[in-house]
Design an enzyme around this catalytic site. Sequence first.
Site: not given
Length: 640
Positions: A25-29
Amino acid sequence: MDYKFIASKIIESVGGKENVLSVAHCATRLRFVLNDYNKRNETELENIETVKGMFMTADQFQIIIGSGTVNLVCQEIQKQLNLTTEISVEEKNEGNIFQKSVKILSDIFVPIIPAITACGLLMGLGNILAANFFQNGTQSIISLYPQISGLASMINTFSGAAFSFLPVLIGFSATKKFGGNSFLGATMGMIMVSTDLLNAYSVGTGVKIPFWNLFGLHIDAVGYQGTVLPVLAISWILAKLEMKLHKVTPSWLDNLTTPLLSILITGFLTFIGVGPVLRGAGNILTTGIMWIYNTLGVLSGGIFGLLYAPITLTGMHHSFIAVETQLLAAKEITGGSFIFATASMNNVAQGAAVLAVLFMTKDEKMKSTCSASGITALLGITEPAMFGVTLKLKYPFYAAIIASACGSAYLALTKTLAQSLGAAGLIGIISMRPESYFNFIIGIIISVVVAFILTIIFWKKFGLDEESKKTINENEVKNDLAFSSSVTTSLTSCMDGKVLPIEKSKDKVFASKALGSGIVVEPIDGNVYAPCDGTIEFIYPTKHALGITTPDGLEILIHIGIDTVKLEGNGFESYIQEGDIVKAHDKLLNVNLDIIKNSGYSTQTMMVLAQNENLDIEVYPNEYANKYNEVIKVKKNNRY
């Protein structure tokens, strides 16, 4: 919120556990790498409460969850898949050179953004305390309240850390990405900003530049504060050199000489040639970018503002991080970064477009989506807004990028630049230069008003209310009829020795089959062999464990010894690296069994299948097996 249920529904909707190669995951996805992307069911995904949208890139299926939640959902998914971020399978190596380069830059810079952002916000806070806002521009908060001058001084010290020691952060992250020891990368970064060197920011101020005389060669002893390109190149050289040395150095010398030679050789290369050349290239890059931006002025701002959101959709905006970091690190020359300012205009425009949809739509589910994603976009996170609302309705997206172009053009006209990173949205003002606060606010107002009004105009002109009702579930995916087929794979012993069922492992975790079914080998020599054809998906830096994926998708974990991670690689010699294609019986590692035994650890080696679903596994114990003896037969039942 039931993250366990949400995770299970997402796994089911992307084709089940057997279809997932990796998830991160990244910040939102959520970022999935799947065996078969056609097995995903986007209709089911859209009906999951936390899912804001989804899209395909060249090598990933990405699901928009939102900040503050995505990490919790990802943790639960990894738990249910028996994966961790450390041992998950690497992403498929697809895409062209540019896409791969963007991903590399993203993987290097995204982890260090929190550090740069934290220092950037502290810098903004320090400017607010020191700027002359009061009594007709003659007094600051500090001058009015001198008792907080100590606090302001501390904040100023804290704020400069990430930029002064930027090579340390980049060296750690980049060397890790390139396959080397991240701590050696950090050490190389420390060398590049050593206090024994002349600070890079002092060059050009008339200070005499010290130098080393190396066999008649004149080498400037200047630091690399605030540089990006030299550190990236040096990290790559360091990582490749270290890996080469590991391969050619005898195991009994490896831990002593490899770090020494890696740092020594890379250090010489840094100051003799690579560093000075790429320092000059970096200066040309930053100067050139700012020259283009300043020369084209309003036009450049408008074009960049118009294209920022479409670029974000492709993921290529991550490549801006390296450029922006260079611009900010050299702000004495550039004045700051226009990229952050443009990103802020884009984000608030997307947020305003979504709020306009909230105002106009009668669909309750759309309202619910808009209320959360609109505010989030105004604060700097646009993926839920774009993928959940504006892109689906199309015209609000058009309104947002036009508004972003208008706001960005105004900022270019007024030469409004950021002095640090931060939250690219309404609160991005704290990251701007104090003299740019007013113009930044005007730019925000332009972006918000234009996006809001245009969205309402488009809404009425193109009848988007009916469109909004049907787009919630517009991506219907027909479920294929399920049928099963099977593929049988034979695995040979990974080491010579006595083969036992995994339940006989002295490690309780392996014995419980929590990590999968398989076998235990009690080895009689230290050679480790490939049990089948496949790809080396990962190898731990300590070399005590590695993963292989077969051509038909089986994931095999080989773990040499119990608690041998504590040896930190001592006694382990590797002949492979991540991404290598191997054949059955190829020699992968050599392990000094005496070092393991003398250190008080068990030499038992476990070979397990990382997933159990849809697998029929037969184990063949053997009093003495070699690398040619079949020890596991796996029948994989595939679903299509």
